[in-house]
Design a protein around this motif. Structure first.
Motif, short mmCIF file in Angstrom:
data_model
loop_
_atom_site.label_atom_id
_atom_site.label_comp_id
_atom_site.label_asym_id
_atom_site.label_seq_id
_atom_site.Cartn_x
_atom_site.Cartn_y
_atom_site.Cartn_z
N LEU A 1 0.85 -1.19 0.00
CA LEU A 1 0.00 0.00 0.00
C LEU A 1 0.89 1.24 0.00
N LEU A 2 0.57 2.19 -0.87
CA LEU A 2 1.37 3.41 -0.96
C LEU A 2 1.25 4.23 0.32
N GLU A 3 2.41 4.66 0.83
CA GLU A 3 2.46 5.46 2.05
C GLU A 3 2.87 6.90 1.75
N PRO B 1 -5.07 7.30 0.62
CA PRO B 1 -5.27 5.85 0.49
C PRO B 1 -5.77 5.49 -0.91
N GLY B 2 -5.43 4.28 -1.34
CA GLY B 2 -6.00 3.78 -2.60
C GLY B 2 -5.00 3.24 -3.60
N CYS B 3 -3.73 3.64 -3.51
CA CYS B 3 -2.73 3.15 -4.46
C CYS B 3 -2.11 1.86 -3.94
N THR B 4 -2.09 0.83 -4.77
CA THR B 4 -1.59 -0.47 -4.36
C THR B 4 -0.75 -1.09 -5.47
N ARG C 1 0.32 -5.65 -10.67
CA ARG C 1 -1.04 -5.19 -10.89
C ARG C 1 -1.51 -4.48 -9.62
N GLY C 2 -2.46 -3.58 -9.78
CA GLY C 2 -2.98 -2.89 -8.62
C GLY C 2 -3.84 -1.72 -9.01
N SER C 3 -4.00 -0.81 -8.08
CA SER C 3 -4.79 0.40 -8.30
C SER C 3 -3.89 1.62 -8.18
N ALA C 4 -4.07 2.56 -9.09
CA ALA C 4 -3.34 3.82 -9.04
C ALA C 4 -4.13 4.88 -8.28
N GLY C 5 -5.19 4.45 -7.61
CA GLY C 5 -6.03 5.37 -6.85
C GLY C 5 -7.41 5.50 -7.43
N CYS C 6 -7.48 5.52 -8.75
CA CYS C 6 -8.76 5.54 -9.47
C CYS C 6 -8.81 4.39 -10.46
N ASN C 7 -7.76 4.27 -11.26
CA ASN C 7 -7.71 3.27 -12.31
C ASN C 7 -6.86 2.06 -11.94
N SER C 8 -7.22 0.92 -12.53
CA SER C 8 -6.44 -0.30 -12.36
C SER C 8 -5.37 -0.38 -13.43
N TYR C 9 -4.25 -1.03 -13.10
CA TYR C 9 -3.17 -1.17 -14.06
C TYR C 9 -2.61 -2.59 -14.03
N LEU C 10 -1.89 -2.92 -15.09
CA LEU C 10 -1.26 -4.23 -15.22
C LEU C 10 -0.03 -4.07 -16.08
N GLY C 11 1.06 -4.72 -15.70
CA GLY C 11 2.26 -4.67 -16.51
C GLY C 11 3.39 -5.49 -15.94
#
Length: 269
Positions: free
Chosen positions: A49-51, A60-63, A72-82
């Motif tokens: 979890l991003l601190e 909160p929200g970035c993972t 993979r995770g969440s950038a706070g609003c959008n999901s990403y994969l790479g």
């Protein structure tokens, strides 16, 4: 009930991204990251979890979850994969190949998301110690600091968002005013509401391995209209029986089958 399989994890995420509208970015040339040798430190199988972001406390929200060469995770609003590369002497590279294109409120979320994306793509090395992960740029400056996600299920409560539909896909849950739930107690039992009936089961879920198994003890046998509600409850129970592992990421709990394919997705209550 019999277990069943759903679409592959990568495919499931790709479908979810397409529904939300996704962006396939032109892949930049990856820097040379020599593969790590020996046991070393491995990010594989960890969730964070991003601190802080460039020294500033993050909302909160970035993972980020690292699994078999994919991040993979969440950038706070959008999901990403790479893909990501973890090299010797802490070398690191992460490429955000696919990302959804939602717009979220308030605007500060989107601003932080932009900074998060820039930071993780600028990361050239990492340092992991205890429950902290620091990503550093080419000059060694910290661009993002993460805290390890607690993977303990005991003492948590969840509301069902999506489950396998028995046809190779995931479907959103409808509840007719009552949430479908799962509550995990400290004594090895979990209970909840399946949409029509209450259930009670024993479960095993060691946080060290994140393996998951359960045995139903009691379940009501009511029949509730409409038929679609009972079909959904059946899918929910069958998905639970198929689950072999779990992952907590932020406020989301995902139960997956033995091949790593998602069966059930919950949101924390």
């Amino acid at each position: 009930m019999t277990t069943r399989k759903c679409s592959a994890l990568a495919a499931a995420l790709a479908v979810a991204l397409l529904f939300g509208g996704c962006s396939s970015k032109k892949k930049p040339a990856a820097p040379s990251v020599p593969p790590a040798e020996g046991p070393g430190s491995s990010l594989n199988g960890t969730t964070w979890l991003l601190e802080t972001l460039r020294g500033q406390t993050a909302k909160p929200g970035c993972t980020v979850n690292f699994d078999q060469g994919q991040a993979r995770g969440s950038a706070g609003c959008n999901s990403y994969l790479g893909p990501y590369l973890e090299g010797e002497k802490g070398k690191f590279h992460l490429e955000l190949a696919v990302m959804t294109k939602k717009q979220c409120e308030p605007p500060e979320i989107m601003l932080q998301e932009q900074k998060f994306v820039e930071a993780v793509q600028a990361a050239a090395s990492f340092a992991a110690a205890g429950d902290k992960l620091t990503l550093q740029d080419a000059k060694g400056a910290a661009v993002a600091v993460f805290t390890k996600q607690n993977q303990e299920l005991r003492g948590t409560a969840w509301q069902l968002l999506r489950c396998s539909n028995g046809q190779g896909g995931m479907t959103e849950v409808f509840s007719k005013g009552r949430a479908l739930t799962a509550v995990f107690s400290a004594d090895g039992q979990f209970s909840g509401f399946g949409g029509c009936n209450q259930y009670l089961a024993n479960y095993t879920a060691p946080s060290s391995t994140r393996a998951f198994s359960f045995e139903m003890i009691l379940m009501d046998t009511k029949q509730c209209p409409p038929d679609t509600l009972m079909e959904q409850e059946g899918n929910f129970m069958a998905a639970l029986y198929a689950a072999a592992s779990y992952r907590i990421e932020g406020d989301t709990l995902t139960l997956s089958d033995a091949e790593g394919k998602p069966e059930v997705v919950f949101r924390r209550n």
